[in-house]
Design a protein around this motif. Structure first.
Motif, short mmCIF file in Angstrom:
data_model
loop_
_atom_site.label_atom_id
_atom_site.label_comp_id
_atom_site.label_asym_id
_atom_site.label_seq_id
_atom_site.Cartn_x
_atom_site.Cartn_y
_atom_site.Cartn_z
N LEU A 21 34.94 137.51 -14.37
CA LEU A 21 34.60 138.66 -15.15
C LEU A 21 33.45 139.59 -14.60
CD1 LEU A 21 34.47 137.10 -18.61
CD2 LEU A 21 36.37 138.53 -17.86
N GLY A 22 33.12 139.39 -13.18
CA GLY A 22 32.36 140.06 -12.49
C GLY A 22 31.03 139.54 -12.47
N ASP A 23 30.65 138.32 -13.08
CA ASP A 23 29.26 138.05 -13.25
C ASP A 23 29.12 136.62 -12.30
OD1 ASP A 23 31.04 136.26 -14.47
OD2 ASP A 23 29.62 136.05 -16.22
N GLY A 24 30.04 136.44 -11.33
CA GLY A 24 29.90 135.35 -10.32
C GLY A 24 30.36 133.82 -10.96
N LYS A 25 30.92 133.92 -12.08
CA LYS A 25 31.38 132.60 -12.85
C LYS A 25 32.94 132.60 -12.76
CE LYS A 25 27.09 131.62 -13.59
NZ LYS A 25 26.48 130.56 -12.69
N VAL A 26 33.43 131.65 -12.88
CA VAL A 26 34.88 131.08 -13.01
C VAL A 26 34.97 130.63 -14.27
CG1 VAL A 26 36.97 130.11 -12.22
CG2 VAL A 26 35.33 131.13 -10.52
N ARG A 27 35.81 131.09 -15.16
CA ARG A 27 35.95 130.67 -16.61
C ARG A 27 37.34 129.98 -16.75
NH1 ARG A 27 32.06 134.53 -16.87
NH2 ARG A 27 30.13 133.87 -17.76
N GLY A 28 37.52 128.84 -17.14
CA GLY A 28 38.66 128.44 -17.74
C GLY A 28 39.39 129.21 -19.14
N LEU A 29 40.67 129.30 -19.16
CA LEU A 29 41.33 130.26 -20.14
C LEU A 29 42.27 129.40 -20.70
CD1 LEU A 29 41.69 133.57 -18.37
CD2 LEU A 29 39.92 133.00 -20.07
N PRO A 30 41.91 128.39 -21.51
CA PRO A 30 42.91 127.59 -22.45
C PRO A 30 43.68 128.35 -23.32
CG PRO A 30 40.77 127.29 -23.27
CD PRO A 30 40.69 127.95 -22.04
N GLY A 31 43.37 129.66 -23.55
CA GLY A 31 44.22 130.51 -24.65
C GLY A 31 45.01 131.21 -23.68
N GLY A 32 44.90 131.34 -22.34
CA GLY A 32 45.67 132.26 -21.35
C GLY A 32 45.17 133.50 -21.30
N VAL A 33 46.16 134.51 -21.02
CA VAL A 33 45.80 135.94 -20.85
C VAL A 33 45.19 136.42 -22.02
CG1 VAL A 33 46.70 138.22 -20.34
CG2 VAL A 33 47.55 136.27 -19.05
N ASP A 34 45.74 136.29 -23.49
CA ASP A 34 45.12 136.60 -24.71
C ASP A 34 43.68 136.42 -24.67
OD1 ASP A 34 47.64 137.68 -25.48
OD2 ASP A 34 48.08 136.02 -26.34
N GLN A 35 43.17 135.14 -24.11
CA GLN A 35 41.86 134.68 -24.61
C GLN A 35 41.01 135.80 -23.42
OE1 GLN A 35 40.76 130.71 -23.48
NE2 GLN A 35 38.72 131.03 -23.65
N TYR A 36 41.51 135.84 -22.41
CA TYR A 36 40.84 136.81 -21.39
C TYR A 36 40.37 138.30 -21.91
CZ TYR A 36 40.44 140.02 -17.49
OH TYR A 36 40.10 141.16 -16.65
#
Length: 610
Positions: free
Chosen positions: A480-495
């Motif tokens: 998301l541009g803040d240097g972190k990598v986040r898991g998306l269990p809800g897929g693209v909709d969660q993103y």
């Protein structure tokens, strides 16, 4: 519906190749048309002719008086000396365009974060594309022709564009004709599909899914006809073998020729088949990022990120433009080194990367396609078969004539196909794909997905094509541009939900999406910082149980409706009433969406009821 424009008996050729011949088509008010077909079959040519940008060799294009036509071509005509704002709204005063809700929506959707006083000359290719699209959408048109509008848009931008086009006109007003490889976009926006092939166009009702269904039915009918032909040939052969003349040489020759016809019938249309290559053995350790930090200039790309990839992992990466998705791939394949932390590679790891611009082919641009593959080897192992480079190229859609085309003259889609083949014959066990859908037609995309379905190694895909991500990857993570990598269990909709929450909760979206500790491809977003909220009250639990019972009844009814609609689709398909498939399929999609929403509500209620 009123007629807006049409083509009458148009034809056009390039050299000795006929692209379109004797074609008559019309665009009416309310039409939302998606153009599909293989690369080079004439989709963009047809669009340019109908939009008035290109003159056909024969026939003519007619347009109703007063119809305003807007075109997004693959090449923009922006004035490099203009600022971004001038390119979009001209010399109109700020208070004038800012008071127009439609124009404000275009600025917010396409130009957010871009300096409006910056000159066009200093923009990147992707930024110029967004400005050209914004300039088109900010104006009023009766018909829009869009050639690959989703190129250079991220997932969020594609979703915004789809919603904008769906709400731009009333359902019975305006018209849209779009060429795009984005299947989700086609299904979301288009109500009709034109398939361009073999110098003609076949129209279908519905979007991409309906077109695939109708085309599959057409293929089934062709297979039935071919089976009848085969049976007829076999009967003729049996008759020839039984007759006395079978002892003479001439009938025997005819029998052998007939056998050859049966055994070697060419495909009615060139198909693109991607064979799965053997892969080098992959051990337990693949690729791990351990407490990695990386900055590009003043921008922090990764900030103490730990990411572990397992053997056979299938990971999709999404994120805003400039968040560092391509840089993360470079880090994984060793082209970029971290500022801190380390990248741990397994001893047996063999990586291969398909980059966005396919620069790797520049060094062989002077060679012909066949010569490029000859450099890779004279024969290749494909499954249990040994194949020559020419046979492999044919399976990838390069016919005999195209194999002797210089690489410099290949289309964008052909370049990507050739580079993908070069990667696969190297037998990698970790495949990294950076925007693999760029410039590929839908047939090639389906073939690529079929290949990736059976890919036995580790797969990492960066793409804005949510259809591809949801099809070939098991898990997704977001940058998301803040240097972190986040898991998306809800897929693209969660993103998309995270992105929509960013203006209200800050760029890091820490309140809803903080991920603590190492991230694996299957990891989800962690809990928020701070004290845990109080549990539900007894009254809330009772209401939740009531909601669960209501939602269960609702789901049962929706499943019954869905089953009835699926049966109706089968009946219409068997009766070859393809024109009625679109509305029924659209209703089925709506019912499935309602069922999915009801299931999500039930899960939320079940959590409260515990």
């Amino acid at each position: 519906m009123a007629h807006l424009l049409g083509a009458e008996n148009i034809g056009i050729s390039f050299g000795t190749r006929t692209v379109l011949e004797g074609l008559s088509l019309g665009v009416d008010e309310g039409d939302r048309i998606g153009l599909v077909g293989r690369n080079g079959d004439g989709k963009s040519t047809l669009m340019r002719i109908m939009a008035g940008l290109q003159t056909p060799d024969s026939g003519r294009v007619t347009r109703r008086g007063g119809v305003r036509v807007g075109v997004l071509d693959q090449r923009d005509d922006l004035d490099p000396a203009h600022t971004v704002k001038q390119a979009v709204v001209g010399e109109v005063d700020d208070h004038v365009w800012a008071s127009d809700a439609k124009v404000r929506d275009v600025f917010d959707g396409l130009l957010s974060g871009l300096d409006l006083e910056r000159t066009v000359e200093g923009l990147s290719g992707g930024q110029r594309r967004r400005v050209a699209l914004a300039a088109l959408l900010a104006d009023d048109h009766d018909v829009l022709f869009l050639d690959e509008p989703t190129n250079h848009l991220d997932v969020e931008g594609v979703a915004w564009l789809a919603q904008h086009l769906k709400g731009r006109w009333r359902p019975t007003d305006g018209a849209l004709v779009v060429v795009t490889h984005d299947r989700w976009f086609l299904d979301t926006v288009c109500t009709r599909t034109w398939e361009v092939h073999d110098a003609t166009v076949d129209p279908f009702d519905g979007g991409y899914a309906a077109w695939i269904l109708a085309r599959a039915e057409r293929a089934r009918q062709a297979a039935v006809a071919e089976q009848k032909r085969q049976q007829l040939m076999k009967k003729e052969l049996a008759w020839l073998r039984r007759g006395a003349p079978a002892r003479t040489s001439k009938p025997k020759f005819r029998i052998e020729a007939a056998n050859a016809i049966i055994a070697d019938v060419p495909e009615p249309r060139d198909s693109v088949s991607l064979a799965r290559m053997a892969t080098a053995r992959l051990g337990k350790d693949v690729l791990d990022l351990e407490d990695v930090c990386l900055a590009l200039g003043a921008k922090t790309v990764l900030d103490h990120v730990t990411l572990r990839l397992a053997p056979g992992e299938r990971l999709g990466i999404v994120g805003v433009n400039g968040a560092g998705k391509s840089t993360l791939l470079k880090l994984l394949d060793g082209r970029v080194q971290p500022d801190a932390g380390r990248v741990k590679r397994g001893k047996t790891v063999v990586t291969a990367t398909l980059t966005q611009d396919v620069q790797e082919l520049d060094e062989v641009a002077h060679l012909r396609v066949a010569e490029v593959m000859a450099r890779e080897g004279s024969s290749f192992r494909v499954g249990e078969k040994e194949m020559s480079s020419g046979q492999l190229l044919e399976q990838l859609g390069f016919g005999t004539d195209r194999q002797w085309t210089p690489v410099a003259e290949l289309s964008g889609g052909e370049r990507r196909r050739l580079q993908l083949l070069r990667l696969l014959v190297g037998e990698p066990n970790v495949l990294l794909l950076d925007e693999p859908t760029n410039d590929l037609d839908t047939d090639t995309l389906a073939a690529v997905e079929d290949l990736l379905d059976g890919w036995p190694g580790t797969l990492i895909v960066v793409s804005h094509d949510r259809y591809l991500l949801e099809r070939v990857t098991d898990h997704q993570v977001a940058l998301l541009g803040d240097g972190k990598v986040r898991g998306l269990p809800g897929g693209v909709d969660q993103y998309l939900e995270l992105r929509s929450a960013m203006p209200a909760s800050g760029s890091a979206v820490e309140a809803s999406a903080r991920t603590d500790g190492p991230v694996s491809a299957a990891a989800g977003a962690g809990s928020a910082d701070g004290a845990a909220p109080a549990g539900p009250t007894a009254a809330e639990r009772r209401q939740a149980r009531k909601d669960m019972a209501r939602l269960e009844r609702q789901q049962e009814k929706l499943r019954e409706r869905a089953a009835g609609l699926e049966a109706r689709l089968a009946e219409l398909s068997d009766a070859q009433r393809f024109g009625e498939l679109g509305p029924v399929d659209a209703e089925l999609q709506q019912v499935n969406a309602e069922l999915e929403a009801a299931e999500e509500q039930w899960l939320l209620a079940a959590e409260l009821a515990e």
